[in-house]
Structures are given as C-alpha cells and as structure tokens.
Motif scaffolding. Structure first.
Motif, PDB file in Angstrom:
ATOM      1  N   LYS A 183      49.495  44.545  55.822  1.00 30.45           N
ATOM      2  CA  LYS A 183      48.623  43.630  55.206  1.00 30.45           C
ATOM      3  C   LYS A 183      48.606  44.254  53.920  1.00 30.45           C
ATOM      4  CE  LYS A 183      47.236  40.092  56.864  1.00 30.45           C
ATOM      5  NZ  LYS A 183      47.709  38.860  56.950  1.00 30.45           N
ATOM      6  N   SER A 184      48.443  43.265  52.467  1.00 33.44           N
ATOM      7  CA  SER A 184      48.232  43.705  51.376  1.00 33.44           C
ATOM      8  C   SER A 184      46.775  43.769  50.966  1.00 33.44           C
ATOM      9  CB  SER A 184      48.749  42.864  50.283  1.00 33.44           C
ATOM     10  OG  SER A 184      50.342  43.008  50.374  1.00 33.44           O
ATOM     11  N   ILE A 185      46.429  44.783  50.404  1.00 31.03           N
ATOM     12  CA  ILE A 185      45.059  45.041  49.784  1.00 31.03           C
ATOM     13  C   ILE A 185      45.226  45.720  48.295  1.00 31.03           C
ATOM     14  CG2 ILE A 185      43.957  45.519  51.867  1.00 31.03           C
ATOM     15  CD1 ILE A 185      43.465  48.571  50.848  1.00 31.03           C
ATOM     16  N   PHE A 186      44.354  45.490  47.501  1.00 30.35           N
ATOM     17  CA  PHE A 186      44.365  46.137  46.239  1.00 30.35           C
ATOM     18  C   PHE A 186      43.717  47.320  45.897  1.00 30.35           C
ATOM     19  CE2 PHE A 186      45.724  41.665  46.064  1.00 30.35           C
ATOM     20  CZ  PHE A 186      46.934  41.757  45.241  1.00 30.35           C
ATOM     21  N   VAL A 187      44.075  48.341  45.256  1.00 27.94           N
ATOM     22  CA  VAL A 187      43.328  49.536  45.173  1.00 27.94           C
ATOM     23  C   VAL A 187      43.656  50.081  43.769  1.00 27.94           C
ATOM     24  CG1 VAL A 187      43.359  51.939  45.644  1.00 27.94           C
ATOM     25  CG2 VAL A 187      43.879  50.394  47.521  1.00 27.94           C
ATOM     26  N   ASP A 188      42.674  50.014  43.071  1.00 27.70           N
ATOM     27  CA  ASP A 188      42.944  50.039  41.485  1.00 27.70           C
ATOM     28  C   ASP A 188      43.904  49.187  40.957  1.00 27.70           C
ATOM     29  OD1 ASP A 188      41.055  52.339  41.552  1.00 27.70           O
ATOM     30  OD2 ASP A 188      42.704  53.882  41.918  1.00 27.70           O
ATOM     31  N   ASP A 189      43.797  47.894  41.379  1.00 17.33           N
ATOM     32  CA  ASP A 189      44.372  46.554  40.638  1.00 17.33           C
ATOM     33  C   ASP A 189      45.988  46.718  41.028  1.00 17.33           C
ATOM     34  OD1 ASP A 189      42.394  45.287  39.546  1.00 17.33           O
ATOM     35  OD2 ASP A 189      42.457  46.697  37.911  1.00 17.33           O
ATOM     36  N   LYS A 190      46.311  47.820  42.164  1.00 17.54           N
ATOM     37  CA  LYS A 190      47.564  47.841  42.412  1.00 17.54           C
ATOM     38  C   LYS A 190      47.928  47.648  43.884  1.00 17.54           C
ATOM     39  CE  LYS A 190      48.565  51.730  39.486  1.00 17.54           C
ATOM     40  NZ  LYS A 190      48.378  53.281  39.274  1.00 17.54           N
ATOM     41  N   GLU A 191      48.920  46.817  44.269  1.00 19.03           N
ATOM     42  CA  GLU A 191      49.041  46.379  45.835  1.00 19.03           C
ATOM     43  C   GLU A 191      49.409  47.590  46.835  1.00 19.03           C
ATOM     44  OE1 GLU A 191      51.315  43.046  48.306  1.00 19.03           O
ATOM     45  OE2 GLU A 191      52.409  43.620  46.520  1.00 19.03           O
ATOM     46  N   PHE A 192      48.721  47.651  47.798  1.00 21.62           N
ATOM     47  CA  PHE A 192      48.651  48.704  48.774  1.00 21.62           C
ATOM     48  C   PHE A 192      48.600  48.241  50.036  1.00 21.62           C
ATOM     49  CE2 PHE A 192      46.865  52.094  51.282  1.00 21.62           C
ATOM     50  CZ  PHE A 192      47.599  53.380  50.723  1.00 21.62           C
ATOM     51  N   LEU A 193      49.757  48.824  51.021  1.00 16.80           N
ATOM     52  CA  LEU A 193      49.883  48.267  52.152  1.00 16.80           C
ATOM     53  C   LEU A 193      49.182  48.951  53.133  1.00 16.80           C
ATOM     54  CD1 LEU A 193      53.828  47.092  52.463  1.00 16.80           C
ATOM     55  CD2 LEU A 193      51.801  45.632  52.052  1.00 16.80           C
ATOM     56  N   VAL A 194      48.309  48.389  54.105  1.00 21.56           N
ATOM     57  CA  VAL A 194      47.811  48.694  55.272  1.00 21.56           C
ATOM     58  C   VAL A 194      47.803  48.178  56.508  1.00 21.56           C
ATOM     59  CG1 VAL A 194      45.705  49.477  53.556  1.00 21.56           C
ATOM     60  CG2 VAL A 194      45.594  47.413  54.931  1.00 21.56           C
TER      61      VAL A 194
END
Length: 186
Positions: free
Chosen positions: A60-71
């Motif tokens: 699933k996608s989250i945003f870390v420092d306005d960048k997409e990051f998958l967890v």
C-alpha cells in the motif's frame, strides 16, 4: 519509487523518527508523514511500533516527505489506526525508519534496537486487525497439508478464554523479536 533516505551521519547514535501527520476528521485521507533524524540518546518523546511485517504481496502507498513509499498491508493498517485526530505522532518503525536497502545502516540500526525500544516513551504492539477468532468464532489454520479446526471445549462456548486463545494464536506472538521489543520497554 523515490528514495526517501538521507544518510545517517552519526550511526549508530543517530536514528530516524517518523512524524505521522494527523488525519483531521478524515480517517480515509492518504497517510502522510516525514522522516526526521534524531540522536538516540536525546530523541525526546517517541513511540516504537512492535508488529509483524506481514505478506509482501499486498503493498500500500503512503507518503513520506511528499514522496510515495510502499509499505506492507499490515503496517498500512497500523498507521491508519495510529494516526491521531489533530496532532502529529512521533514513531519509530523499523521498516520505514531504517533504510532496508542499505546493509551497513540496517546492521548498525539492528545492533542498537534494544536501546531504541528502551528509550521510547512507550511501545505499541500491533497484533493486526480483528480476525474471526477474536470474536469467539472457530479459527481455521492451514499448515503444510493439513487443516486444524479449533474446537471449543464443552462449557467454554461464549467464554473469554476462547477469545484469549484466539488472541495469542495471532502471528505477532510467534515473532522472536517481541521478547526484545516488549521486555525492554518502559
């Protein structure tokens, strides 16, 4: 996928904390956060998350420092529940706060995980979303080529012991790391 990591300058004394942004009355809003470096010994208040990484097939996608990051889905579910209504929450979560692609960083951070958990204000054990057994219904478990159906002993129907058994059968309890994560917590 964009790289969200800047190198840790003073490993292993430096760690990263995840600043999880609030949901502001919209729990369905995208999960947004930012990473901040912190000195392990002077990090201030933060919460460690003890959880099971889970299956890699559903990311699933989250945003870390306005960048997409998958967890992984299990962590995504935990983050949805951990977001506060109107204020940020500082977390240490290994899958995000450690650059898992950097072997030397990962080794250095794992070596100080005991202290990361010891210095945390608190530790949350995320055992997952409710499942069939947590409602007192029979749980079917598959292992190798056989199926075991949990059987409720006579007189236990509706008993809280059935729910307790279903709870401790969850995968989180099978992780050896929980000993370190929970035992050293304040």
């Amino acid at each position: 996928m964009a790289n969200i990591y800047t190198p840790l300058l003073n490993t292993p004394q430096e760690i990263r904390l995840l600043n999880l942004k609030p949901h502001f009355d919209n729990p369905l809003a995208a999960i947004k956060s930012r990473l901040e470096p912190a000195n392990l010994w002077h990090a201030g208040a933060y919460t460690c998350l003890s959880y099971r990484w889970g299956d890699t097939t559903e990311m699933k996608s989250i945003f870390v420092d306005d960048k997409e990051f998958l967890v992984r889905r299990n962590l995504y579910d935990a983050l949805k529940r951990l977001r506060l209504h109107d204020e940020p929450r500082r977390l240490w979560i290994d899958a995000i706060c450690i650059n898992q692609d950097d072997t030397s960083e990962r080794s250095a951070q794992v070596a100080v995980m005991q202290y990361i958990f010891q210095n945390a204000t608190d530790v949350i054990a995320w055992i997952g979303e409710e499942e069939g057994g947590s409602h007192g219904r029979p749980v079917t478990q598959r292992a190798a080529n056989f199926v075991r159906e949990s059987v409720t002993p006579p007189g236990w129907v509706g008993s809280p012991w059935v729910d307790l058994l279903a709870l401790v059968e969850r995968p989180w309890f099978s992780r050896i790391w929980i000993v370190q994560e929970v035992a050293v917590a304040k």
